[in-house]
Design an enzyme around this catalytic site. Structure first.
Site, mmCIF file in Angstrom:
data_model
loop_
_atom_site.group_PDB
_atom_site.id
_atom_site.type_symbol
_atom_site.label_atom_id
_atom_site.label_comp_id
_atom_site.label_asym_id
_atom_site.label_seq_id
_atom_site.Cartn_x
_atom_site.Cartn_y
_atom_site.Cartn_z
ATOM 1 N N LYS A 183 27.939 28.991 40.061
ATOM 2 C CA LYS A 183 27.483 29.203 38.683
ATOM 3 C C LYS A 183 26.312 28.301 38.330
ATOM 4 C CE LYS A 183 31.480 28.219 36.901
ATOM 5 N NZ LYS A 183 32.202 28.053 38.162
ATOM 6 N N THR A 184 26.464 27.019 38.638
ATOM 7 C CA THR A 184 25.396 26.087 38.290
ATOM 8 C C THR A 184 24.135 26.430 39.079
ATOM 9 O OG1 THR A 184 27.048 24.404 37.829
ATOM 10 C CG2 THR A 184 24.799 23.643 38.156
ATOM 11 N N ASP A 232 25.501 25.817 30.690
ATOM 12 C CA ASP A 232 26.473 25.645 31.780
ATOM 13 C C ASP A 232 27.805 25.194 31.182
ATOM 14 O OD1 ASP A 232 27.542 25.552 34.298
ATOM 15 O OD2 ASP A 232 26.329 23.869 35.028
ATOM 16 N N GLU A 233 28.892 25.373 31.904
ATOM 17 C CA GLU A 233 30.226 24.937 31.461
ATOM 18 C C GLU A 233 30.521 25.448 30.047
ATOM 19 O OE1 GLU A 233 32.104 23.309 33.619
ATOM 20 O OE2 GLU A 233 30.821 22.045 34.872
ATOM 21 N N GLN A 288 38.679 26.385 33.915
ATOM 22 C CA GLN A 288 38.281 24.977 33.974
ATOM 23 C C GLN A 288 38.041 24.382 32.594
ATOM 24 O OE1 GLN A 288 35.672 23.637 37.294
ATOM 25 N NE2 GLN A 288 35.322 25.819 37.604
ATOM 26 N N ARG A 316 37.452 20.389 43.581
ATOM 27 C CA ARG A 316 36.325 19.487 43.880
ATOM 28 C C ARG A 316 36.194 19.283 45.383
ATOM 29 N NH1 ARG A 316 33.702 20.926 40.528
ATOM 30 N NH2 ARG A 316 35.444 22.292 40.120
HETATM 31 P P1 ATP Z 1 31.983 24.527 39.359
HETATM 32 O O1 ATP Z 1 32.832 25.601 38.766
HETATM 33 O O2 ATP Z 1 32.802 23.510 40.053
HETATM 34 O O3 ATP Z 1 30.993 23.977 38.383
HETATM 35 P P2 ATP Z 1 29.912 26.215 40.389
HETATM 36 O O4 ATP Z 1 30.412 27.590 40.218
HETATM 37 O O5 ATP Z 1 28.946 25.725 39.402
HETATM 38 O O6 ATP Z 1 31.150 25.227 40.530
HETATM 39 P P3 ATP Z 1 28.000 25.356 42.343
HETATM 40 O O7 ATP Z 1 28.214 23.903 42.122
HETATM 41 O O8 ATP Z 1 26.795 25.993 41.803
HETATM 42 O O9 ATP Z 1 29.323 26.139 41.859
HETATM 43 O O10 ATP Z 1 28.096 25.701 43.887
HETATM 44 C C1 ATP Z 1 29.171 25.215 44.695
HETATM 45 C C2 ATP Z 1 28.687 24.858 46.080
HETATM 46 O O11 ATP Z 1 28.384 26.042 46.814
HETATM 47 C C3 ATP Z 1 27.421 24.050 46.069
HETATM 48 O O12 ATP Z 1 27.460 23.143 47.129
HETATM 49 C C4 ATP Z 1 26.345 25.095 46.298
HETATM 50 O O13 ATP Z 1 25.198 24.526 46.855
HETATM 51 C C5 ATP Z 1 27.033 26.044 47.248
HETATM 52 N N1 ATP Z 1 26.546 27.436 47.171
HETATM 53 C C6 ATP Z 1 26.511 28.220 46.087
HETATM 54 N N2 ATP Z 1 26.027 29.426 46.381
HETATM 55 C C7 ATP Z 1 25.742 29.437 47.708
HETATM 56 C C8 ATP Z 1 25.201 30.407 48.619
HETATM 57 N N3 ATP Z 1 24.873 31.629 48.231
HETATM 58 N N4 ATP Z 1 25.053 30.029 49.900
HETATM 59 C C9 ATP Z 1 25.392 28.798 50.317
HETATM 60 N N5 ATP Z 1 25.903 27.849 49.516
HETATM 61 C C10 ATP Z 1 26.084 28.154 48.211
HETATM 62 MG MG MG Z 2 29.016 24.110 38.021
#
Ligand code: ATP
Ligand code: MG
Length: 723
Positions: free
Chosen positions: A37-38, A222-223, A253, A608
């Site tokens: 997402k981020t 975000d969040e 979350q 995490r």
């Molecule tokens: P959270 O809910 O914990 O905030 P998030 O949904 O924001 O998580 P991110 O932090 O953006 O998730 O991504 C999680 C991990 O996966 C990061 O290390 C990111 O670099 C990696 N990632 C995300 N998308 C891809 C992709 N398409 N290919 C490879 N790695 C990815």
């Molecule tokens: Mg995030």
């Protein structure tokens, strides 16, 4: 720029790409932990700017923590270079603050208004309790503080609250009303007020509102699951005419319900922002299959969910390790042992996150890490700018910036002691009340009229002269010089130097560190708009999380509460204190809703972890000085057994205090002691070395003596010997 963006887009999966390049309009990305997402949010900003020719100036991006905002700025700078400039990226509080600084007049604030943190706020409320004669035992100041903040989070002013039947509410409203007046008069703004005030500023000011609505055509958050009512209102007001509004979040979350966050805001967004396109991301890129299955199983115990599935193409990985410590010390020793194994296998300390439910848990863990010589940082733990001596020094500066700040006046008028007692302060308060002026002005008047006894008058006159000097210095000198002057000329430093002991020594060091902080600030932060460097620095000290990062976080194990771990990831994660009553926390016992929030917090913790996860608990734990029997957390039992491997204790073996010759030697080559080493001192007896600083002749070691407690000693003079 375009090639680099398409390169970046290549490492997005189709669903992520669809979200990043979704047509302008309202977009909700609703997806589980670690699904990117981020990453999507950051890429969408880059896409808007480089593909859709959007100006960075028209982008407003909101994140949850200062750390996240900093990372986002960094990534955008990396992807976009100078094109990223002019964007508003920050936390809700940071952005609201920026707006209020720019438009203080329209917001009916003093130009030099000061932001106060939770502690300051509590002090003010305590003071009001005294003035209003409210019983502290019956109506706890902390509870009333919570009441006021919740009302502000809901956008409700005291004037909108009518008197009600319950005596409690009546008192709360009364305090709220006086509190508002007090802040108004002294130019103080608390955290909740930042948002409410900034919302009202926009709402009551058509011109400004129109300006910002026309400016921020692209809004991203975000969040989103952790926004509260006033944040939601602020956003929707700003984004009415936006061409694109992107919010990303995960209902599973949401962990700030206790601070007024509303998961319902996700649904509300879909309702109120027309034709919202919803994108779901289902592939998790962070964790192993095992960790993800555990997280999915755990969260499935919650009733009210929007419902998502998460899968990973990654490996199944190792089982989750559960360890039952004999007590909290045994638990900590286990954590240390496993950390050491990780390091031995070539892992790095910075890859490790040690998470816990409550701050108090960190002490035992810290001690174990110190003894083992493993470097660590506590993130969000010791808040530098909240320490008493730092607040004293800052109070001088606040008074210099804003002489109406009565709280600061009271805080330091007699610190260090100048013979000014409660009676004199009461006299000044009377004058201030009668003549509708600040304590500062009252002090000057009292001196002019000679109504204060000689000896005390001299002390007060010295204080007034000091502040006036500093005011003059503010106009001329640099920020760091001014901070230095306030510490030296006020006598604060000399005051602590005269005191003996470790505490005073720590205070001196902290004050010196404050000068460093000001120097760093001068070098690193652009001063915004119409703010003086000092005012900007003061705002920074209350708005930032307050961690003076020691710059070594890269090589350190990271300790933090589960709440501060949101959005972060670590290859190796420990969640400690997995016991009923601690996690889930006992206050959630009776209420199914807060139990679900605790479970979401646990879900945040579990997700995490990238490759390895440990859940530890203790069978006995010392609580308020008494050993309590503990039961394993229900959350562990909610994870399928086949994902777990229990590690048995080495029964009846007491772990020796491990000597670690591999740690940094202290002092010059050869003469060194090691962290964790047992030593003896002619006066204080035996103890353990727990920290050190400085080099060569100036090396100082921190020794925890068995009988005399912990002390900092100069290695060159201390006559320490190894045991
Ligand atoms: P959270 O809910 O914990 O905030 P998030 O949904 O924001 O998580 P991110 O932090 O953006 O998730 O991504 C999680 C991990 O996966 C990061 O290390 C990111 O670099 C990696 N990632 C995300 N998308 C891809 C992709 N398409 N290919 C490879 N790695 C990815
Ligand atoms: Mg995030």
């Amino acid at each position: 720029m375009e090639t680099s963006l398409s390169q970046h887009l290549d490492i997005l999966n189709p669903a992520q790409q669809a979200a990043v390049t979704a047509p302008l309009g309202n977009l909700l990305v609703l997806a589980g932990a670690g699904s990117g997402k981020t990453r999507v949010l950051v890429h969408r900003i880059a896409w808007l700017i480089s593909e859709m020719s959007v100006s960075a100036y028209g982008v407003l991006a909101v994140t949850f923590t200062n750390k996240a905002a900093g990372e986002m700025r960094g990534r955008l700078r990396h992807m976009l270079g100078s094109e990223a400039e002019g964007m508003w990226v920050g936390t809700f509080h940071g952005l609201a603050h920026k707006m209020l600084r720019l438009h203080w007049q329209e917001a009916h604030l003093l130009q030099n208004f000061q932001v106060i943190d939770g502690d300051d706020q509590l002090q003010l409320i305590r003071r009001l309790f005294k003035t209003l004669n409210v019983n502290e035992d019956r109506f706890e100041p902390k509870k009333i503080q919570g009441y006021i903040n919740r009302k502000k989070d809901e956008g409700v002013r005291s004037a909108a609250l009518s008197h009600v039947e319950s005596a409690y509410d009546q008192v709360a409203i009364e305090v709220y009303r006086h509190y508002e007046k007090l802040c108004e008069g002294s130019g103080l703004v608390d955290f909740a007020e930042l948002l409410l005030r900034s919302y009202e500023l926009l709402k009551n000011n058509v011109e400004l509102l129109t300006y910002y609505q026309a400016r921020f055509l692209h809004v991203l958050v975000d969040e989103f699951q952790d926004t509260n009512t006033i944040q939601y209102l602020w956003l929707s007001l700003l984004a009415v005419h936006a061409k694109s509004v992107t919010v990303v979040g995960d209902d599973d979350q949401s962990i700030y319900g206790w601070r007024g966050a509303k998961i319902e805001n996700i649904r509300r967004f879909e309702r109120e922002f027309s034709e919202t396109q919803v994108v779901r991301l289902e592939q998790n890129y962070r964790s192993t299959g095992t960790i993800l299955s555990a997280a999915n199983a755990l969260i499935s115990h919650n009733g009210s969910r929007l419902g998502k599935t998460l899968w990973t193409a990654g490996e199944k990985g190792d089982p989750i390790i559960v360890y039952a410590g004999f007590n909290e010390e045994d638990e900590a020793l286990f954590v240390v042992r496993e950390i050491r194994a990780w390091l031995m296998e070539g892992g790095r300390a910075s890859e490790i996150g040690v998470l816990y439910r409550s701050n108090a848990q960190s002490r035992v863990l810290e001690e174990a890490l110190v003894r083992a010589g493993i470097p660590y940082s506590v993130y969000g733990g010791l808040r530098f700018f909240e320490r008493a001596e730092i607040k004293d020094a800052l109070a001088y500066l606040r008074l210099v910036v804003n002489s109406k700040d009565n709280t600061s006046f009271e805080r330091v008028v007699n610190v260090p002691p100048r013979g000014i007692g409660d009676r004199t302060i009461e006299k000044l308060q009377e004058i201030a009340a009668e003549e509708q002026c600040s304590l500062w002005e009252a002090a000057k008047k009292a001196l002019e009229r000679g109504i204060i006894a000689n000896r005390i008058g001299a002390g007060l006159a010295a204080f007034v002269a000091l502040i006036e000097n500093l005011m003059a210095e503010m106009v001329e000198g640099s920020l760091s010089k001014l901070v230095q002057a306030s510490i030296y000329e006020s006598g604060l430093l000399a005051f602590f130097k005269d005191q003996k002991g470790e505490k005073a020594q720590n205070r001196i060091e902290n004050l010196e560190e404050l000068i460093n902080a000001a120097t760093d600030f001068e070098n690193e932060y652009p001063v915004e708009n119409n703010l003086s460097p000092l005012a900007a620095f003061l705002a920074y000290t209350s708005l930032e999380a307050g961690d003076r990062e020691n710059g070594q976080a890269e090589s350190h194990v990271q300790l933090m509460t589960l709440h501060s771990a949101k959005g972060l990831e670590f290859p190796l994660v420990f969640i400690c204190g997995m016991e009923d009553g601690l996690f889930p926390h006992h206050f959630s016992r009776e209420n199914p809703q807060s139990l679900e929030e605790e479970r979401r917090l646990c879900y945040v913790g579990v997700t995490r972890a990238r490759t390895k996860l440990y859940l530890t608990h203790a069978e006995k734990r010392r609580v308020f000085g008494r050993d309590e029997e503990r039961r394993i957390s229900r959350f562990i039992r909610e994870i399928p057994e086949n994902l777990i491997k229990e590690i048995n204790r080495r029964v009846s073996i007491r772990y020796p205090h491990v000597q670690t010759p591999s740690v940094i030697p202290i002092g010059e080559e050869g003469e060194g002691f090691c962290l964790g080493q047992r030593v003896t001192h002619p006066k204080f007896g035996e103890g353990t070395v727990i920290d050190h600083e400085g080099m060569g002749e100036r090396t100082r070691v921190h020794v925890k003596f068995d009988v005399f407690g912990s002390k900092w000693l100069a290695l060159a003079y201390a006559k320490l010997e190894a045991v």
